[in-house]
Design a protein around this motif. Structure first.
Motif, PDB file in Angstrom:
ATOM      1  N   SER A  60       0.815  -1.220   0.000  1.00  8.13           N
ATOM      2  CA  SER A  60       0.000   0.000   0.000  1.00  8.13           C
ATOM      3  C   SER A  60       0.849   1.271   0.000  1.00  8.13           C
ATOM      4  O   SER A  60       0.465   2.271  -0.612  1.00  8.13           O
ATOM      5  CB  SER A  60      -0.974  -0.003   1.184  1.00  8.13           C
ATOM      6  N   LEU A  63       1.976   1.812  -3.622  1.00  7.22           N
ATOM      7  CA  LEU A  63       0.838   2.225  -4.438  1.00  7.22           C
ATOM      8  C   LEU A  63       0.492   3.691  -4.185  1.00  7.22           C
ATOM      9  O   LEU A  63       0.175   4.432  -5.113  1.00  7.22           O
ATOM     10  CB  LEU A  63      -0.371   1.334  -4.174  1.00  7.22           C
ATOM     11  N   ALA A  64       0.584   4.115  -2.931  1.00  8.29           N
ATOM     12  CA  ALA A  64       0.328   5.525  -2.599  1.00  8.29           C
ATOM     13  C   ALA A  64       1.372   6.422  -3.255  1.00  8.29           C
ATOM     14  O   ALA A  64       1.044   7.519  -3.747  1.00  8.29           O
ATOM     15  CB  ALA A  64       0.320   5.720  -1.090  1.00  8.29           C
ATOM     16  N   GLU A  67       0.593   6.809  -6.954  1.00  7.38           N
ATOM     17  CA  GLU A  67      -0.493   7.776  -7.123  1.00  7.38           C
ATOM     18  C   GLU A  67       0.013   9.203  -6.941  1.00  7.38           C
ATOM     19  O   GLU A  67      -0.299  10.090  -7.728  1.00  7.38           O
ATOM     20  CB  GLU A  67      -1.616   7.480  -6.132  1.00  7.38           C
ATOM     21  N   THR A  72      -0.969   6.984 -13.589  1.00  3.48           N
ATOM     22  CA  THR A  72      -2.385   6.643 -13.698  1.00  3.48           C
ATOM     23  C   THR A  72      -2.586   5.553 -14.752  1.00  3.48           C
ATOM     24  O   THR A  72      -1.650   5.161 -15.439  1.00  3.48           O
ATOM     25  CB  THR A  72      -3.216   7.873 -14.097  1.00  3.48           C
ATOM     26  N   LYS A  75      -5.097  -0.427 -12.299  1.00  3.36           N
ATOM     27  CA  LYS A  75      -5.923  -0.811 -11.156  1.00  3.36           C
ATOM     28  C   LYS A  75      -4.979  -1.370 -10.091  1.00  3.36           C
ATOM     29  O   LYS A  75      -4.202  -2.283 -10.374  1.00  3.36           O
ATOM     30  CB  LYS A  75      -6.953  -1.858 -11.561  1.00  3.36           C
ATOM     31  N   PRO A  76      -5.010  -0.810  -8.883  1.00  2.00           N
ATOM     32  CA  PRO A  76      -4.075  -1.251  -7.848  1.00  2.00           C
ATOM     33  C   PRO A  76      -4.483  -2.581  -7.218  1.00  2.00           C
ATOM     34  O   PRO A  76      -5.663  -2.876  -7.065  1.00  2.00           O
ATOM     35  CB  PRO A  76      -4.137  -0.134  -6.813  1.00  2.00           C
TER      36      PRO A  76
END
Length: 95
Positions: A60, A63-64, A67, A72, A75-76
């Motif tokens: 996570s 993934l943050a 972002e 972009t 799909k994470p």
């Protein structure tokens, strides 16, 4: 009628030494020629015209950071490093 596929990018690689060199410890965010490495992979997949969905699997925190970096079009899939290692092991034995 062409077949559309789904792609999974395993973006779990980290390296403490990379922090001082690239400003991040996440390998997929290391910048090469003014773009994060993962951007090249995603651009190639999109340009093929055969990929319907792109999934990025990582923890996570990574993934943050993806972002926050403005990456972009994916799909994470949030999972821990141990899970990614298990996915790699299963994928490598299936080939």
């Amino acid at each position: 009628m062409s077949n559309l596929y789904e792609a999974v990018i395993l973006a779990g690689g980290r390296a403490a030494w990379l922090q001082s060199l690239a400003g991040t410890d996440i390998r997929s965010l290391a910048v090469v020629k003014e773009k994060p490495l993962i951007s090249y992979t995603m651009s190639t997949l999109k340009a093929s015209g055969r990929i319907h969905n792109i999934y990025v699997a990582s923890d996570s925190e990574a993934l943050a950071k993806l972002e926050a970096a403005g990456i972009t079009g994916y799909k994470p899939i949030a999972c821990n490093v141990k899970t990614l290692a298990e996915v790699c092991l299963v994928a490598s034995t299936a080939v």
